[in-house]
Write an enzyme that holds these catalytic residues in place. Structure first.
Site, mmCIF file in Angstrom:
data_model
loop_
_atom_site.group_PDB
_atom_site.id
_atom_site.type_symbol
_atom_site.label_atom_id
_atom_site.label_comp_id
_atom_site.label_asym_id
_atom_site.label_seq_id
_atom_site.Cartn_x
_atom_site.Cartn_y
_atom_site.Cartn_z
ATOM 1 N N HIS A 193 37.087 23.402 31.642
ATOM 2 C CA HIS A 193 36.491 22.180 31.075
ATOM 3 C C HIS A 193 35.263 21.688 31.831
ATOM 4 C CE1 HIS A 193 38.890 20.361 34.219
ATOM 5 N NE2 HIS A 193 39.977 20.164 33.520
ATOM 6 N N HIS A 207 42.645 26.627 27.061
ATOM 7 C CA HIS A 207 43.033 25.530 27.990
ATOM 8 C C HIS A 207 43.743 24.453 27.170
ATOM 9 C CE1 HIS A 207 42.122 22.790 31.606
ATOM 10 N NE2 HIS A 207 42.902 22.105 30.788
ATOM 11 N N ASP A 243 41.416 21.627 26.095
ATOM 12 C CA ASP A 243 41.965 20.636 27.026
ATOM 13 C C ASP A 243 42.635 19.505 26.249
ATOM 14 O OD1 ASP A 243 42.696 19.492 29.429
ATOM 15 O OD2 ASP A 243 40.763 18.511 29.753
ATOM 16 N N HIS A 278 47.288 21.577 26.972
ATOM 17 C CA HIS A 278 48.479 20.908 27.518
ATOM 18 C C HIS A 278 49.485 20.730 26.398
ATOM 19 C CE1 HIS A 278 46.426 19.976 31.306
ATOM 20 N NE2 HIS A 278 45.355 19.876 30.531
ATOM 21 N N LEU A 279 50.667 21.313 26.570
ATOM 22 C CA LEU A 279 51.720 21.180 25.550
ATOM 23 C C LEU A 279 52.827 20.234 25.972
ATOM 24 C CD1 LEU A 279 52.169 24.861 24.264
ATOM 25 C CD2 LEU A 279 51.244 22.911 22.984
ATOM 26 N N ARG A 280 52.855 19.857 27.274
ATOM 27 C CA ARG A 280 53.934 18.997 27.790
ATOM 28 C C ARG A 280 55.289 19.665 27.566
ATOM 29 N NH1 ARG A 280 49.584 16.895 30.189
ATOM 30 N NH2 ARG A 280 48.553 15.208 29.058
ATOM 31 N N ASN A 302 50.903 21.717 34.392
ATOM 32 C CA ASN A 302 51.037 20.434 35.110
ATOM 33 C C ASN A 302 52.116 19.547 34.482
ATOM 34 O OD1 ASN A 302 49.332 19.978 32.856
ATOM 35 N ND2 ASN A 302 48.307 18.252 33.848
ATOM 36 N N LEU A 320 39.456 13.631 32.170
ATOM 37 C CA LEU A 320 38.910 14.150 33.422
ATOM 38 C C LEU A 320 38.617 15.635 33.255
ATOM 39 C CD1 LEU A 320 41.172 12.274 35.977
ATOM 40 C CD2 LEU A 320 38.703 11.976 35.640
ATOM 41 N N HIS A 368 40.506 23.443 38.003
ATOM 42 C CA HIS A 368 40.027 22.091 37.716
ATOM 43 C C HIS A 368 39.013 21.801 38.822
ATOM 44 C CE1 HIS A 368 40.347 17.818 36.285
ATOM 45 N NE2 HIS A 368 39.692 17.706 37.431
ATOM 46 N N ALA A 372 44.301 9.778 31.722
ATOM 47 C CA ALA A 372 43.152 10.608 31.346
ATOM 48 C C ALA A 372 43.598 11.724 30.424
ATOM 49 C CB ALA A 372 42.521 11.197 32.599
ATOM 50 N N LYS A 418 46.753 28.197 38.342
ATOM 51 C CA LYS A 418 45.845 27.075 38.138
ATOM 52 C C LYS A 418 45.670 26.313 39.436
ATOM 53 C CE LYS A 418 43.400 23.977 35.958
ATOM 54 N NZ LYS A 418 43.681 23.199 34.757
ATOM 55 N N HIS A 476 48.810 12.000 25.568
ATOM 56 C CA HIS A 476 49.484 10.923 26.297
ATOM 57 C C HIS A 476 49.916 9.899 25.253
ATOM 58 C CE1 HIS A 476 48.278 12.069 30.416
ATOM 59 N NE2 HIS A 476 47.136 12.461 29.878
HETATM 60 N N1 LIG Z 1 41.903 16.456 31.088
HETATM 61 C C1 LIG Z 1 42.588 15.347 31.306
HETATM 62 O O1 LIG Z 1 41.978 14.281 31.308
HETATM 63 N N2 LIG Z 1 43.923 15.349 31.508
HETATM 64 C C2 LIG Z 1 44.771 16.487 31.632
HETATM 65 C C3 LIG Z 1 44.676 17.140 32.965
HETATM 66 C C4 LIG Z 1 43.419 17.962 33.174
HETATM 67 O O2 LIG Z 1 43.147 18.895 32.428
HETATM 68 O O3 LIG Z 1 42.671 17.690 34.111
HETATM 69 C C5 LIG Z 1 46.229 16.039 31.386
HETATM 70 O O4 LIG Z 1 47.143 16.795 31.718
HETATM 71 O O5 LIG Z 1 46.432 14.947 30.846
HETATM 72 ZN ZN LIG Z 2 43.494 20.178 31.114
HETATM 73 ZN ZN LIG Z 3 41.737 19.507 34.464
#
Ligand SMILES: NC(=O)N[C@@H](CC(=O)O)C(=O)O
Ligand SMILES: [Zn+2]
Ligand SMILES: [Zn+2]
Length: 349
Positions: free
Chosen positions: A178, A15, A251, A17-19, A43, A223, A140, A267, A103, A255
């Site tokens: 998560h 899990h 996760d 996030h690479l943006r 996302n 989150l 999620h 978050a 997802k 940011h």
């Molecule tokens: N976990 C987080 O707090 N943020 C994640 C989104 C997610 O996994 O819910 C994000 O994309 O910033």
């Molecule tokens: Zn996530």
């Molecule tokens: Zn999430």
């Protein structure tokens, strides 16, 4: 295995996030150094909703990999963002494109979830196609009703959404992402059928006090939000139990620092740079370093039906200072625990 040296089969992050763009270029080397593969969350803005978009995103990730050395062979595992309008035919296209999963973001539950699902009944035909074609559903798991207390949203999700979903689609492979509560850990532990859960390092290490210790600390805000200590203990018990239903998912969610240190802080915790070190700390505190390899390297591939990686990584007991800030395009990123000393250090052979 000596107590100061821990060698593991190369692990994966289930899990992440690479943006995109400059952010992707900034963070990808951190993950590629630690993990052979990662399940890449869809996302983005706009979200990755079609197989064609997933293939294009995959190419951008491959182009951002280190060209030589550790991480040059990193493999992104792609996921599509489920919406109210995802057609069932997209499931076949996704499968043909090598996409492994969809997802589910309940609309409004988290970062970039506005295009998420408003009512899972709208997705019935698409979920049926996923069950038939063997694609996984990653979740999620929080309800979004404003009248439900923020700290209860995961537990309520189990009763209101997850149980009915699993009754309707008993063969659908589900990853409860998560997890943050005792309710979720016990539900997954005791469930019959194909369900597993990812657990982050920060939910193993911290309870909700961390967000408020000595002032409001936005870098501990993610989150689903950190819960109270009883829940953290249940997560540690699940992750270190040796059960193949629990596996590693950082996760890691970068940011820009100004958006974290903000009146309405975003978050997400950035942990990719020190992920294995943080998990090792959590497993060691539980006296369960011998369970880390299963959690980090074996249970995930088994659930996804993928081969285990070849090669190993080594963690050494060696104090090192995690940088306070990292470059992040034109701004900076502040990793969780930045500026502090970590006990374990990943050594990439
Ligand atoms: N976990 C987080 O707090 N943020 C994640 C989104 C997610 O996994 O819910 C994000 O994309 O910033
Ligand atoms: Zn996530
Ligand atoms: Zn999430």
């Amino acid at each position: 295995m000596s107590a100061d040296l821990l060698t593991l089969t190369r692990p994966d992050d289930w899990h992440l996030h690479l943006r995109d763009g400059a952010a992707l270029a900034a963070v990808l080397p951190d993950t590629a150094r630690q993990f052979a593969r990662a399940i890449v969350m869809p996302n983005l803005k706009p979200p990755v909703t079609t197989a064609a978009q997933a293939l294009a995103y995959r190419e951008r990730i491959l182009a951002a990999r280190p060209t030589i050395g550790p991480g040059a062979d990193f493999e992104p595992l792609m996921v599509l963002y489920l919406t109210d309008n995802t057609p069932p035919e997209e499931v076949q296209r996704a499968k043909a494109a090598g996409v492994l999963a969809f997802k589910l973001y309940p609309a409004g539950a988290t970062t970039n979830s506005d295009a998420g699902v408003t009512d899972l009944r709208k997705c019935h035909a698409t979920l049926e196609a996923m069950q038939r074609e063997g694609l996984l559903l990653l979740i999620h798991g929080e309800v979004t009703d404003g009248d439900i207390d923020l700290f209860d949203r995961e537990a309520v999700f189990i009763d209101r959404v997850l149980q009915p979903l699993r009754r309707d689609f008993p063969a659908l492979k589900i990853v409860f992402e998560h997890i943050t509560t005792r309710e979720a850990a016990h539900y997954v532990r005791d469930a019959e059928g194909p369900i597993a859960a990812t657990v982050t390092a920060h939910h193993l290490l911290y309870n909700r006090n961390a967000i408020f210790q000595g002032g409001l600390r936005p870098h501990y805000y993610c989150l689903p939000v950190l819960k109270r200590e009883t829940h953290r203990l249940a997560l540690v018990e699940a992750a270190t139990s040796g059960s193949p239903r629990f596996f590693l998912g950082t996760d890691s969610a970068p940011h820009a620092a100004p958006l974290k240190e903000h009146a309405a802080a975003c978050a997400g915790c950035y942990t990719a740079l020190s992920a294995l070190e943080l998990y090792a700390e959590a497993f060691e505190a539980a006296g369960a370093l011998d369970k880390l390899e299963g959690f980090a390297s074996l249970h995930g591939p088994a659930f996804y039906g993928l081969p285990v990686n070849t090669g190993t990584v080594t963690l050494r007991r060696e104090p090192w200072a995690l940088p306070e800030t990292l470059p992040f395009g034109e701004t900076v990123l502040k990793p969780l625990r930045g500026g502090e000393t970590l006990a374990w250090r990943l050594q990439v052979d």
